[in-house]
Design a protein around this motif. Structure first.
Motif, PDB file in Angstrom:
ATOM      1  N   PHE A  62     -42.449 -54.578 -20.263  1.00  0.00           N
ATOM      2  CA  PHE A  62     -41.885 -53.603 -21.189  1.00  0.00           C
ATOM      3  C   PHE A  62     -42.674 -52.309 -21.029  1.00  0.00           C
ATOM      4  O   PHE A  62     -43.862 -52.253 -21.352  1.00  0.00           O
ATOM      5  N   ALA A  72     -43.100 -46.883 -28.005  1.00  0.00           N
ATOM      6  CA  ALA A  72     -43.095 -47.890 -29.058  1.00  0.00           C
ATOM      7  C   ALA A  72     -41.828 -47.848 -29.887  1.00  0.00           C
ATOM      8  O   ALA A  72     -41.364 -48.889 -30.374  1.00  0.00           O
ATOM      9  N   HIS A 116     -39.428 -50.268 -28.446  1.00  0.00           N
ATOM     10  CA  HIS A 116     -39.828 -51.645 -28.175  1.00  0.00           C
ATOM     11  C   HIS A 116     -38.873 -52.665 -28.781  1.00  0.00           C
ATOM     12  O   HIS A 116     -38.453 -53.623 -28.115  1.00  0.00           O
ATOM     13  N   ILE A 141     -46.713 -56.062 -21.839  1.00  0.00           N
ATOM     14  CA  ILE A 141     -46.372 -54.882 -22.640  1.00  0.00           C
ATOM     15  C   ILE A 141     -47.336 -53.754 -22.307  1.00  0.00           C
ATOM     16  O   ILE A 141     -48.541 -53.865 -22.507  1.00  0.00           O
ATOM     17  N   HIS A 176     -49.632 -51.732 -25.617  1.00  0.00           N
ATOM     18  CA  HIS A 176     -49.391 -52.413 -26.876  1.00  0.00           C
ATOM     19  C   HIS A 176     -49.602 -51.482 -28.057  1.00  0.00           C
ATOM     20  O   HIS A 176     -50.596 -50.782 -28.145  1.00  0.00           O
ATOM     21  N   SER A 189     -46.274 -54.973 -31.422  1.00  0.00           N
ATOM     22  CA  SER A 189     -44.999 -55.348 -30.824  1.00  0.00           C
ATOM     23  C   SER A 189     -45.120 -56.640 -30.025  1.00  0.00           C
ATOM     24  O   SER A 189     -44.125 -57.356 -29.839  1.00  0.00           O
TER      25      SER A 189
END
Length: 361
Positions: free
Chosen positions: A75, A79, A82, A101, A104, A108
């Motif tokens: 990902f 944010a 997300h 991710i 981060h 999330s």
């Protein structure tokens, strides 16, 4: 390895170019469907800067198409995107995959881990403290990579899968990862929201007028004192939660190789070197739109959990909300789903350690 990259902005493109340069098979997906049309037609992804070359990268038409058969799912988007990307991805995730991710924020990783647990899958979620690449997308099939970071902090949810998470990251990107105890340690180490608060708030009219202004040269002694006061709140929360994290002075010293001292003084030294670039030239900036709801808000809630109120962080949210005529705290679409406000500190530490396996979902 085949890697699904969910996102099609500067970080997604940078990661795709880096992975392709290392012999992997990245497949991008644009959540909006508006980016990467040239790549979808077969045009290679061209990178300049710290990474140069043209790379064969594919563009999927859906999250499911990108994820099918992938070894890892990355990902790589802001944010505020997300949740939508994770909701789109969750039904298609497969046993044996690892989720990553970059980077981060706002827990999330816990949101994604919850979606995975609801499907009964054993998929570790590896959260990064920052992005591996930094830069900007320069076209529909091009990216300028300003830097490829040598060190990136990571943690895995659940912690018991940390070895698997680290091995996957190393197989993809090489030996550049530093393991931290858990995802809470990653969150408490993120200085960007507090730093962006002080810089953006104290230079707000410059942003609104669209001026060109040097970020470090306008990180004056007064702004530096505000940043250090914000940092003191974060450090108090970390200490109460039982974590040791770097101070803002240590961050500047280690990241930019300036002698430790007051932040304003360190910023002046960086400005004299021509280091730091320009600040935002618009109020439509991630320094506020992403960091206020998804960076400052979690710190405020962690302050409540630990009994160390983050009053300056809360004031920043309130002031930005007034400036924009928006409710930035209410724009966070992750924390309510995780249930952070109803947790104790022990609940949160158990969750980042064990995931959702021991909780009802």
């Amino acid at each position: 390895m085949r890697v699904a990259i969910l996102g099609a902005g500067s970080i997604a493109y940078g990661n795709a170019a880096l992975l392709a340069s290392l012999g992997h098979d990245p497949v991008l997906w644009s959540p909006s469907g508006q980016s990467g049309r040239s790549i979808a037609r077969g045009e290679p992804l061209t990178a300049t800067g710290a990474l140069t070359g043209s790379f064969p990268v594919r563009m999927a038409s859906s999250a499911g198409e990108a994820i099918a058969g992938a070894d890892a799912v990355l990902f790589a988007l802001p944010a505020n995107g997300h949740r939508a990307a994770m909701d789109a991805a969750a039904p298609h995730l497969e046993a044996g995959q690892v989720a990553l991710i970059s980077s981060h924020t706002s827990f999330s990783g816990l949101y994604l881990a919850k979606k995975i647990a609801e499907r009964g899958l054993d998929i570790p979620v590896v959260v990064w403290g920052t992005t591996i690449t930094a830069g900007r997308r320069t076209g529909d099939a091009s990216v300028n990579v300003a830097t490829v970071r040598a060190k990136v902090d990571i943690a895995t949810i659940p912690v018991s899968a940390a070895a698997r998470g680290l091995a996957t990251c190393q197989a993809l990107f090489g030996d550049r990862f530093v393991e931290r105890p858990d995802a809470l340690a990653i969150s408490l180490s993120n200085l960007n929201p507090q730093n962006h608060l002080g810089i953006a708030l104290c230079n707000f009219t410059r942003m609104e007028h669209g001026e060109t202004w040097g970020q470090n040269e306008n990180n004056t002694d007064s702004v530096g004192r505000l940043l250090e006061a914000l940092d003191a709140e974060r450090l108090a929360i970390a200490e109460a939660a039982g974590y040791q994290v770097r101070t803002i002075r240590e961050h500047y010293h280690l990241s930019f190789h300036v002698e430790p001292g007051p932040v304003g003084q360190m910023a002046r030294e960086l400005a004299a070197r021509g280091n730091g670039g320009n600040g935002p030239a618009t109020i439509d900036t991630r320094y506020v739109l992403e960091d206020a709801p998804f960076g400052l808000r979690p710190t405020v809630l962690l302050g409540k959990l630990t009994g160390r109120p983050a009053t300056l962080h809360q004031a920043g949210i309130d002031i930005f909300s007034a400036l924009y005529g928006r409710d930035f705290a209410g724009e966070n679409d992750l924390l309510d789903e995780i249930g952070l406000e109803a947790m104790t500190l022990a609940d949160l530490k158990a969750l980042v350690r064990d995931g959702w396996s021991a909780r009802s979902h």
